[in-house]
Enzyme design. Structure first.
Site, PDB file in Angstrom:
ATOM      1  N   GLU A 180       0.832  -1.211   0.000  1.00 38.91           N
ATOM      2  CA  GLU A 180       0.000   0.000   0.000  1.00 38.91           C
ATOM      3  C   GLU A 180       0.868   1.265   0.000  1.00 38.91           C
ATOM      4  O   GLU A 180       0.505   2.282   0.600  1.00 38.91           O
ATOM      5  CB  GLU A 180      -0.947  -0.039   1.205  1.00 38.91           C
ATOM      6  CG  GLU A 180      -2.258   0.682   1.027  1.00 38.91           C
ATOM      7  CD  GLU A 180      -2.990   0.382  -0.264  1.00 38.91           C
ATOM      8  OE1 GLU A 180      -3.268  -0.802  -0.526  1.00 38.91           O
ATOM      9  OE2 GLU A 180      -3.251   1.324  -1.018  1.00 38.91           O
TER      10      GLU A 180
HETATM   11  C1  LIG Z   1       2.841  -9.870   0.874  1.00 39.38           C
HETATM   12  C2  LIG Z   1       2.482  -8.876  -0.169  1.00 39.38           C
HETATM   13  C3  LIG Z   1       1.147  -8.640  -0.461  1.00 39.38           C
HETATM   14  C4  LIG Z   1       0.797  -7.753  -1.471  1.00 39.38           C
HETATM   15  N1  LIG Z   1      -0.530  -7.600  -1.827  1.00 39.38           N
HETATM   16  C5  LIG Z   1      -0.830  -6.927  -2.965  1.00 39.38           C
HETATM   17  C6  LIG Z   1      -2.161  -6.958  -3.495  1.00 39.38           C
HETATM   18  O1  LIG Z   1      -3.074  -7.552  -2.914  1.00 39.38           O
HETATM   19  N2  LIG Z   1      -2.394  -6.321  -4.675  1.00 39.38           N
HETATM   20  C7  LIG Z   1      -1.413  -5.677  -5.351  1.00 39.38           C
HETATM   21  O2  LIG Z   1      -1.693  -5.130  -6.426  1.00 39.38           O
HETATM   22  N3  LIG Z   1      -0.142  -5.601  -4.874  1.00 39.38           N
HETATM   23  C8  LIG Z   1       0.165  -6.228  -3.709  1.00 39.38           C
HETATM   24  N4  LIG Z   1       1.451  -6.197  -3.217  1.00 39.38           N
HETATM   25  C9  LIG Z   1       2.464  -5.418  -3.922  1.00 39.38           C
HETATM   26  C10 LIG Z   1       2.936  -4.212  -3.124  1.00 39.38           C
HETATM   27  O3  LIG Z   1       1.963  -3.221  -3.087  1.00 39.38           O
HETATM   28  C11 LIG Z   1       4.266  -3.759  -3.761  1.00 39.38           C
HETATM   29  O4  LIG Z   1       5.235  -4.725  -3.382  1.00 39.38           O
HETATM   30  C12 LIG Z   1       4.664  -2.373  -3.353  1.00 39.38           C
HETATM   31  O5  LIG Z   1       3.828  -1.446  -3.951  1.00 39.38           O
HETATM   32  C13 LIG Z   1       6.104  -2.041  -3.742  1.00 39.38           C
HETATM   33  O6  LIG Z   1       6.344  -2.352  -5.091  1.00 39.38           O
HETATM   34  P1  LIG Z   1       7.600  -3.252  -5.474  1.00 39.38           P
HETATM   35  O7  LIG Z   1       7.577  -4.478  -4.643  1.00 39.38           O
HETATM   36  O8  LIG Z   1       7.639  -3.448  -6.943  1.00 39.38           O
HETATM   37  O9  LIG Z   1       8.860  -2.412  -5.040  1.00 39.38           O
HETATM   38  P2  LIG Z   1       9.585  -1.310  -5.925  1.00 39.38           P
HETATM   39  O10 LIG Z   1       8.586  -0.410  -6.533  1.00 39.38           O
HETATM   40  O11 LIG Z   1      10.546  -1.998  -6.830  1.00 39.38           O
HETATM   41  O12 LIG Z   1      10.396  -0.509  -4.816  1.00 39.38           O
HETATM   42  C14 LIG Z   1      11.688  -0.899  -4.331  1.00 39.38           C
HETATM   43  C15 LIG Z   1      12.256   0.231  -3.467  1.00 39.38           C
HETATM   44  O13 LIG Z   1      12.399   1.418  -4.273  1.00 39.38           O
HETATM   45  C16 LIG Z   1      11.701   2.501  -3.691  1.00 39.38           C
HETATM   46  N5  LIG Z   1      11.120   3.329  -4.752  1.00 39.38           N
HETATM   47  C17 LIG Z   1      10.460   2.904  -5.861  1.00 39.38           C
HETATM   48  N6  LIG Z   1      10.062   3.954  -6.589  1.00 39.38           N
HETATM   49  C18 LIG Z   1      10.444   5.065  -5.929  1.00 39.38           C
HETATM   50  C19 LIG Z   1      10.326   6.459  -6.176  1.00 39.38           C
HETATM   51  N7  LIG Z   1       9.693   6.933  -7.237  1.00 39.38           N
HETATM   52  N8  LIG Z   1      10.856   7.313  -5.278  1.00 39.38           N
HETATM   53  C20 LIG Z   1      11.487   6.873  -4.172  1.00 39.38           C
HETATM   54  N9  LIG Z   1      11.626   5.559  -3.891  1.00 39.38           N
HETATM   55  C21 LIG Z   1      11.119   4.664  -4.750  1.00 39.38           C
HETATM   56  C22 LIG Z   1      10.624   1.868  -2.819  1.00 39.38           C
HETATM   57  O14 LIG Z   1      10.231   2.736  -1.775  1.00 39.38           O
HETATM   58  C23 LIG Z   1      11.340   0.622  -2.314  1.00 39.38           C
HETATM   59  O15 LIG Z   1      12.110   0.919  -1.192  1.00 39.38           O
HETATM   60  C24 LIG Z   1       1.822  -7.052  -2.187  1.00 39.38           C
HETATM   61  C25 LIG Z   1       3.158  -7.257  -1.859  1.00 39.38           C
HETATM   62  C26 LIG Z   1       3.501  -8.179  -0.901  1.00 39.38           C
HETATM   63  C27 LIG Z   1       4.963  -8.432  -0.627  1.00 39.38           C
END
Ligand SMILES: Cc1cc2nc3c(=O)[nH]c(=O)nc-3n(C[C@H](O)[C@H](O)[C@H](O)COP(=O)(O)OP(=O)(O)OC[C@H]3O[C@@H](n4cnc5c(N)ncnc54)[C@H](O)[C@@H]3O)c2cc1C
Length: 591
Positions: free
Chosen positions: A437
């Site tokens: 989220e």
């Molecule tokens: C157990 C679990 C349940 C989940 N449930 C759902 C669900 O029901 N539905 C769904 O759609 N998703 C779900 N998610 C996905 C979750 O919302 C994402 O993992 C989250 O939004 C982060 O995206 P990412 O994992 O790709 O990380 P990334 O976007 O790759 O981020 C990696 C790091 O980079 C940083 N970062 C990225 N972009 C920026 C920026 N522009 N500026 C500064 N920092 C940045 C982030 O803060 C983080 O520290 C779930 C994830 C998990 C692990």
């Protein structure tokens, strides 16, 4: 394994004294939310949480979920507990009566949700996601979809999910690739989603997936994303469950915590294409998602409070039993709760949890006022406060939950590191909260950009001005110490906010580089303010003759917060004002 006991007294105190139930129950539509009714609701929820849902927490963690014959198998007891949850009508508690909900304030829903999350966060994610899907449909779907889907979702017979994430599209939803093609008055959806919480299971009769996808002629980026309702089972004209849609779970993630919540890789449209229905307008899907983002973020902040409460209760029970050493003033070997350092850890856990509860309930009450106050101007004022405070609730409560859950392990000593006691589970479960989220970094960007720069600090200035009105009566040492600490913290926040607003234009990296420090500073000071209000309310009860020990304890806890947590605000001010120079000094290639 200790079972969860709902902290009903503190919940009720915060609802009445900090969140202002009085004012909420004067809002049109909420007249029935009297203190007596709210207490009755909390008590009933507390029974289900502690007697039915909490006992599944450990077994769920140990056994997790698995796929059998293309279906996800939940841990033993989950389906029955979910049935009880549905049968007693909890899914619709805070939903409007217009869609067959019970129409209670969001504040009451939040307090009840805290119990579900404390009892078993992985389990409670299922109703949470249903709730989000209901909101999206209620606000944006055409009438026929509302009529066909909402009644069974509000009852909980059908659950819901949110499908945003794809392997290349996490934080950056502009990169979404899932496709949607028009097929008459509906759409065919094809693509893969990952990390979908409760994406597949057998606890409910149908699963309504809310899926973000892109039309063939959609513009690039976030302005080309549409939102679709894609049911696991299609629904016939008469509302009965029809044939299976073209979607399936491909695999489940193996993960650090929340083991009993299936995190699914979902595949849509391997055959003819999954049938989906447009929600909102084409290419406006992200805006539809954003309208429910505030509540979802508040819910995750509440999960931080809830897991902190659970970790605290667990650590407290252990500290009362574990005998080790001879504490000063004790005869013979004593239980570890008598050692000052253990007491410090327990106070830290208690103060952070109670402060987080005050913050999250306050934000929930502001949400009620923003939606239901009679005058448009008053609604707007409260909405500005909600918008400002949501990233702080999400960021602060979830970051602090890491600290509280970790302290819970520490109180247990070596046994904290051993899975058998259950303390480690809270730490593992809590770890997701700062990630999903919107990560803490993304909450901070929201706070520094949309919530501070865009209105040139208006909402923050209003909050600071209101906090400055906090005033304690003379003659109470604890309150005097609290006020001295609070004034220093407030001064640090005002100074850091003003400095940031002046510097931001000159340094484009500033908001991202120091945003998390600022968010935590704002969280520490806002929480202190609410703890101060709690302490003043407690002092009023004492002055009126109450001998309930909860009141002096609330004052001591507020003083502890001001003396042992709030001094971080000064360090955070310095970190914010150090700016981005050293953060960005080393080139990315040189790391
Ligand atoms: C157990 C679990 C349940 C989940 N449930 C759902 C669900 O029901 N539905 C769904 O759609 N998703 C779900 N998610 C996905 C979750 O919302 C994402 O993992 C989250 O939004 C982060 O995206 P990412 O994992 O790709 O990380 P990334 O976007 O790759 O981020 C990696 C790091 O980079 C940083 N970062 C990225 N972009 C920026 C920026 N522009 N500026 C500064 N920092 C940045 C982030 O803060 C983080 O520290 C779930 C994830 C998990 C692990």
């Amino acid at each position: 394994m200790t079972e969860y006991q709902a902290p009903l007294q503190d919940m009720q105190f915060v609802i009445e004294e900090i969140a202002g139930l009085d004012e909420i129950s004067r809002l049109p539509g909420y007249e029935d939310a009297t203190p007596d009714l709210v207490v009755a609701v909390l008590e009933q929820a507390g029974v289900l949480a502690s007697e039915v849902i909490s006992p599944l927490n450990h077994v769920g963690d140990q056994q997790g979920t698995h796929i059998e014959n293309n279906a996800v198998v939940s841990p033993p007891g989950y389906a029955e507990a979910y049935r009880q949850f549905v049968d007693s009508g909890w899914q619709g508690l805070g939903k409007s009566t217009a869609i067959d909900g019970q129409g209670l304030p969001y504040l009451v829903h939040s307090a009840v949700a805290e119990m579900w999350y404390s009892a078993n966060m992985a389990f409670a994610l299922c109703p949470l996601l249903t709730s989000g899907a209901i909101e999206a449909i209620e606000m944006h779907a055409p009438e026929d979809l509302k009529q066909r889907y909402l009644p069974r979702m509000v009852s909980g017979e059908w659950s819901g999910t949110m499908n945003l994430t794809e392997p290349q599209a996490g934080t950056d939803l502009a990169a979404i690739k899932t496709r949607a093609e028009r097929d008459g008055d509906r759409y065919r959806i094809r693509g893969q989603k990952i990390f979908i919480t409760w994406g597949e299971h057998e606890m409910s009769d149908n699963i309504v997936h809310m899926v973000l996808a892109r039309l063939p002629d959609a513009p690039e980026g976030v302005k080309g994303i549409s939102l679709f309702l894609v049911p696991k089972y299609l629904v016939n004209e008469d509302g009965s469950r029809g044939q299976r849609n073209d979607l399936k779970v491909v695999s489940l993630e193996t993960k650090l915590g929340i083991h009993s919540s299936p995190t699914c890789v979902m595949s849509y449209g391997d055959g003819d294409g999954a049938i989906g229905y447009l929600v909102g307008e084409e290419n406006n899907g992200l805006a539809c998602m954003f309208t429910m983002m505030n509540n979802a973020r508040l819910e995750v902040g509440m999960q931080g409070v809830a897991i902190s409460e659970r970790a605290y209760q667990h650590a407290l029970a252990f500290a009362r039993e574990r005998v080790q050493g001879v504490a000063r003033g004790q005869t013979g070997r004593s239980t570890i709760i008598h050692h000052p350092d253990v007491r410090r850890m327990l106070m830290q856990m208690r103060a952070i949890t109670q402060a987080g509860r005050a913050l999250a309930y306050y934000a929930s009450a502001q949400t009620d006022l923003a939606h239901h106050a009679e005058s448009a101007e008053v609604r707007e004022n409260h909405q500005r406060r909600v918008d400002l405070i949501i990233p702080i609730v999400k960021g602060w409560c979830t970051e602090m939950a890491q600290e509280v859950a970790s302290l819970g392990v520490q109180v247990h000593g070596g046994m904290g590191f051993i899975e058998e006691t259950g303390a480690a589970q809270y730490m593992r479960d809590a770890r997701i909260l700062t990630i999903y989220e919107g990560t803490t970094g993304i909450q901070a960007l929201d706070l520094m950009g949309r919530k501070m720069l865009r209105d040139q600090g208006r909402a923050m200035t209003e909050l600071i001005a209101e906090m400055k009105t906090l005033d304690a009566p003379a003659g109470n040492d604890d309150l005097a110490v609290f006020m001295a600490g609070f004034e220093l913290g407030l001064e640090a926040l005002e100074d850091a906010a003003g400095w940031y607003l002046r510097q931001a234009a000159e340094d484009p990296d500033l908001g991202s580089a120091v945003g998390v420090d600022f968010l935590l500073l704002a969280g520490n000071v806002t929480c202190a303010w609410l703890m101060g209000r709690a302490a003043l309310a407690a002092a009023r009860h004492i002055a009126a003759g109450s001998d309930d020990s909860a009141y002096p304890h609330k004052i001591s806890t507020a003083r502890f917060f001001a003396e042992h947590i709030l001094p971080r605000a000064e360090a955070q001010r310095r970190m914010v004002k150090s700016g981005s120079v050293s953060v960005m000094a080393i080139d990315a290639d040189d790391f």
